[in-house]
Design a protein around this motif. Structure first.
Motif, PDB file in Angstrom:
ATOM      1  N   SER A   1      -8.072   7.472 -13.066  1.00 53.55           N
ATOM      2  CA  SER A   1      -8.840   8.391 -12.353  1.00 53.55           C
ATOM      3  C   SER A   1      -8.476   9.469 -11.856  1.00 53.55           C
ATOM      4  N   GLU A   2      -9.200  10.610 -11.868  1.00 50.32           N
ATOM      5  CA  GLU A   2      -8.732  11.771 -11.202  1.00 50.32           C
ATOM      6  C   GLU A   2      -8.643  11.595  -9.594  1.00 50.32           C
ATOM      7  N   GLU A   3      -9.414  10.666  -9.070  1.00 54.31           N
ATOM      8  CA  GLU A   3      -9.175  10.424  -7.622  1.00 54.31           C
ATOM      9  C   GLU A   3      -7.890   9.875  -7.501  1.00 54.31           C
ATOM     10  N   ALA A   4      -7.276   8.826  -8.225  1.00 56.30           N
ATOM     11  CA  ALA A   4      -6.062   8.385  -8.099  1.00 56.30           C
ATOM     12  C   ALA A   4      -4.734   9.479  -8.245  1.00 56.30           C
TER      13      ALA A   4
ATOM     14  N   ASP B   1      -3.857   2.648 -10.512  1.00 58.55           N
ATOM     15  CA  ASP B   1      -5.002   2.299  -9.909  1.00 58.55           C
ATOM     16  C   ASP B   1      -5.922   1.591 -11.179  1.00 58.55           C
TER      17      ASP B   1
ATOM     18  N   ARG C   1       0.773  -1.157  -0.012  1.00 58.18           N
ATOM     19  CA  ARG C   1      -0.170   0.146   0.223  1.00 58.18           C
ATOM     20  C   ARG C   1       0.714   1.127  -0.139  1.00 58.18           C
ATOM     21  N   GLU C   2       1.864   1.337   0.861  1.00 58.09           N
ATOM     22  CA  GLU C   2       2.625   2.670   0.769  1.00 58.09           C
ATOM     23  C   GLU C   2       3.482   2.719  -0.393  1.00 58.09           C
TER      24      GLU C   2
ATOM     25  N   HIS D   1      -4.404   0.719  -7.202  1.00 55.37           N
ATOM     26  CA  HIS D   1      -5.023   0.967  -6.202  1.00 55.37           C
ATOM     27  C   HIS D   1      -6.460   1.051  -6.464  1.00 55.37           C
TER      28      HIS D   1
ATOM     29  N   HIS E   1     -10.307   2.337  -4.268  1.00 57.36           N
ATOM     30  CA  HIS E   1     -10.790   3.036  -2.761  1.00 57.36           C
ATOM     31  C   HIS E   1     -11.841   2.143  -2.466  1.00 57.36           C
TER      32      HIS E   1
ATOM     33  N   GLN F   1      -5.084  12.469  -7.618  1.00 61.59           N
ATOM     34  CA  GLN F   1      -5.098  13.324  -6.403  1.00 61.59           C
ATOM     35  C   GLN F   1      -4.592  12.636  -5.056  1.00 61.59           C
ATOM     36  N   HIS F   2      -4.725  11.160  -5.035  1.00 54.95           N
ATOM     37  CA  HIS F   2      -4.570  10.304  -3.907  1.00 54.95           C
ATOM     38  C   HIS F   2      -2.749  10.100  -3.854  1.00 54.95           C
ATOM     39  N   PHE F   3      -2.072   9.867  -5.176  1.00 54.75           N
ATOM     40  CA  PHE F   3      -0.556   9.663  -5.331  1.00 54.75           C
ATOM     41  C   PHE F   3       0.083  11.124  -5.414  1.00 54.75           C
TER      42      PHE F   3
END
Length: 667
Positions: free
Chosen positions: A481-484, A515, A462-463, A540, A542, A486-488
């Motif tokens: 995805s845009e979410e990924a 992701d 995960r890390e 990844h 969510h 922002q996450h990374f």
């Protein structure tokens, strides 16, 4: 014994004058002197008798000594011109004594191997006989060296000399005064010899650390100055570098970059740069340095190695000149190292008896290298980093029926570049590993090759900090995805992330999939556009749907009947009651409500679900959210939770599709 720090390399006029003052009348040089025209003339002017014995390249003018003894003397007809400096000295001793002093062949063997001359003709005989004698010698110095290095004297070989005896005898002269090495070889008392050998052992460790530090600094200079555009010849200088070890550093750089290299130590007080050079096939160092004689007051050597000194202000000119000269004599092919294969083998052809039979054709070395064996397309059974610093690599390779251990020294970092179950081709030297009386074949690896694309599985890590250091610098990071993104983004700092649908993908040797794709078609698009042969998977997610599964038709049917009977249902306030009653998760109830809404079975306003009595009969799969969830579960099963072997098959099929499409394009 001259001190290289006080007297430099080769003849030195001040030192000659000192020796003359101390009463020296006859001076014999060993392994140097052929380029000391002025120094020999000065010694002669003092009234000394000078005999030069050397094997290095001769210039157009020879020193005016009383005798110049050289196997390639232009006025001589000696039948073998490749004697080492120690071999020439041995010939002089033989002539003076009237017969060869065979007991001294032990020293001749050490010097000949350490001087890296061809092991042919006379050299071969003297080394072979010298090794035979060294294995049973009673010389306290040799016995002590074997003891402190932890090697068995009866098994002594040319490798023992090259990697154990030679470096320890060489260490004191590289760091200061060479006398301890001479004292050790002359020692007659075992305790005295052991004490000196331990001193040499410590000096060798110090020398190794010094080489490591200077090599690191020199390599950093190359990377900062040139990046990926390394010139034809490397001339690297450093202030205060120990001039006694720059030759070893030069060898390291030449080996790493496959370029002729010169490493110079700068002395600002004297304004002089002193250094050593190593070369590659096709670039004759002595010949090319001779073209710069006007700025090299002192230099000597041969085609593959040389030493020199010059003014610091002339270093840049030397660098420029040598690179221009190299462009005229070296082609691009010359700058590519080539490993010649002697014997292709299958694992079933390797046995202890055959390896032991190779002992009969030893010694191996310059001009008579070890046979290079090739083992092709073996399965990688295991990969491990070994050694205290984890800087060596141990592989277990195999085919359907056989197994072979392989050791690759200094290649521990390669473990992170080898995907599981890769097929590898290995070259190297076959050896016997004996442990507790058991003999086992192993390969000492010289090079390794992988012809297939590689898949690296980081799905369970995960890390990002744990896997990011293992990703090559040129890798392209891709998110679906845009979410990924922002996450990374906080973890990657300066590393750009390409978002599918927003950014243009470009060909890349390595890609990282951050992701899950939203459709298999996206994955095909990535493989087609990047043409990557190294794929790193993180994937990844969510909210994973795989274990949540899809509500079955019975559940949908019950919920539909429930809503139909009630006509309206307060989702916000009554979802907890329904969840407890049916044992369903609230997310599942919300999902089924959304599906009914998309199919126009219900209306949804302020959390109130109202059944539509006039709704047409439609299939659940028509709802976009149903399709999306179904697709996500399928992709998670295909990519996120599949065993490595199945995952490799998925990507293999994608790559085969890509290859077929490319073939259609070109035909």
């Amino acid at each position: 014994m001259p001190n290289r720090f006080e007297h430099g390399y080769g003849p030195n006029s001040d030192y000659f004058e000192q020796l003359h003052t101390e009463g020296t009348e006859v001076l014999i040089t060993v392994d140097n002197g052929i380029s000391g025209i002025e120094q020999v003339a000065f010694a002669k002017s003092l009234g000394m008798t000078i005999i030069v014995t050397d094997h290095h390249e001769m210039g157009d003018v020879l020193p005016e000594a009383d005798a110049v003894i050289h196997p390639r003397h232009p006025e001589g007809n000696y039948p073998f011109g490749e004697l080492a400096g120690v071999g020439v000295a041995f010939k002089l001793a033989s002539a003076l004594l009237g017969e060869p002093p065979l007991d001294l062949l032990e020293f001749v063997a050490i010097g000949t191997i350490a001087d890296l001359v061809p092991l042919e003709d006379e050299n071969r005989y003297m080394v072979k006989e010298g090794i035979r004698r060294l294995r049973r010698t009673q010389r306290p110095g040799i016995k002590a060296l074997m003891q402190v290095s932890g090697h068995e004297q009866s098994a002594l070989s040319e490798e023992t000399i090259g990697f154990t005896i030679g470096p320890r005898l060489n260490a004191p002269g590289r760091l200061g005064d060479a006398d301890p090495a001479v004292d050790l070889l002359k020692a007659e008392d075992e305790q005295l010899a052991l004490g000196i050998a331990e001193e040499l052992n410590d000096l060798n460790k110090e020398r190794q650390q010094l080489v490591k530090e200077i090599a690191k600094e020199a390599q950093e200079q190359v990377e900062i100055r040139y990046g990926d555009h390394v010139p034809h010849v490397l001339v690297i200088e450093g202030e205060g570098w120990n001039p006694g070890v720059v030759g070893i550093v030069s060898s390291r750089l030449t080996e790493k970059y496959y370029r002729p290299s010169i490493i110079l130590s700068l002395d600002r007080e004297t304004g002089i740069a002193k250094g050593s050079a190593r070369s590659i096939e096709g670039f004759d160092l002595y010949k090319e340095l001779s073209k710069n004689a006007s700025i090299l007051p002192h230099f000597g050597g041969h085609a593959m190695a040389a030493g020199m000194s010059l003014k610091i202000e002339d270093v840049e000119l030397l660098r420029s000149n040598l690179n221009e000269q190299a462009k005229e004599v070296l082609t691009e092919e010359d700058l590519q190292p080539i490993l010649s294969i002697d014997v292709p083998l299958g694992l079933d052809e390797i046995d202890i008896a055959s390896i032991e039979a190779l002992e009969k054709i030893r010694p191996f070395g310059m001009g008579f290298p070890k046979p290079v064996f090739l083992l092709e397309q073996l399965d990688t059974i295991s990969v491990r980093k070994i050694g205290s610093a984890k800087d060596h690599l141990k592989l277990e390779m195999g085919d359907r029926s056989e197994r072979l251990d392989a050791i690759f020294f200094g290649a521990g970092a390669l473990a992170d570049e080898m995907a599981p179950q890769s097929k590898l081709s290995l070259t190297g030297d076959l050896q016997i590993n004996e442990w507790n009386g058991n003999k086992k074949a192993q390969l000492l690896v010289e090079d390794v090759k992988c012809d297939e694309w590689q898949l690296f599985d980081y799905r369970g890590i995960r890390e990002p900090a744990r896997w990011l250091p293992l990703i090559p610098d040129q890798a392209q990071f891709i998110a679906f995805s845009e979410e990924a993104v922002q996450h990374f983004a906080p973890f990657f700092k300066e590393i750009p992330i390409s978002l599918i649908g927003r950014d243009e993908l470009h060909p890349s040797s390595a890609i990282v999939l951050l992701d899950m794709p939203q459709a298999e078609e996206q994955l095909k698009q990535v493989m087609e556009k990047t043409l990557a042969n190294r794929v790193y998977l993180h994937l990844h997610v969510h909210d994973s749907m795989y274990f949540e599964k899809m509500p079955d038709r019975q559940q949908f049917g019950w919920y539909y009947s429930f809503l139909k009977k009630r006509e309206t249902f307060d989702l916000y306030n009554q979802i907890d009651m329904l969840s407890k009653h049916k044992g369903w998760k609230k997310d599942m109830i919300k999902f089924m409500t959304k599906v009914f809404y998309e199919l126009e079975f219900v209306t949804l306003e302020n959390g109130k679900v109202t059944m539509l009595t006039s709704a047409d009969k439609r299939d659940l799969a028509e709802a976009p959210s149903y399709k999306k969830r179904q697709q996500q579960i399928k992709l998670e099963e295909l990519l996120l939770y599949a065993p490595y072997q199945d995952l490799k098959k998925v990507f293999n099929s994608l790559r085969e599709t890509e290859a077929v499409e490319e073939e259609k394009l070109w035909t």
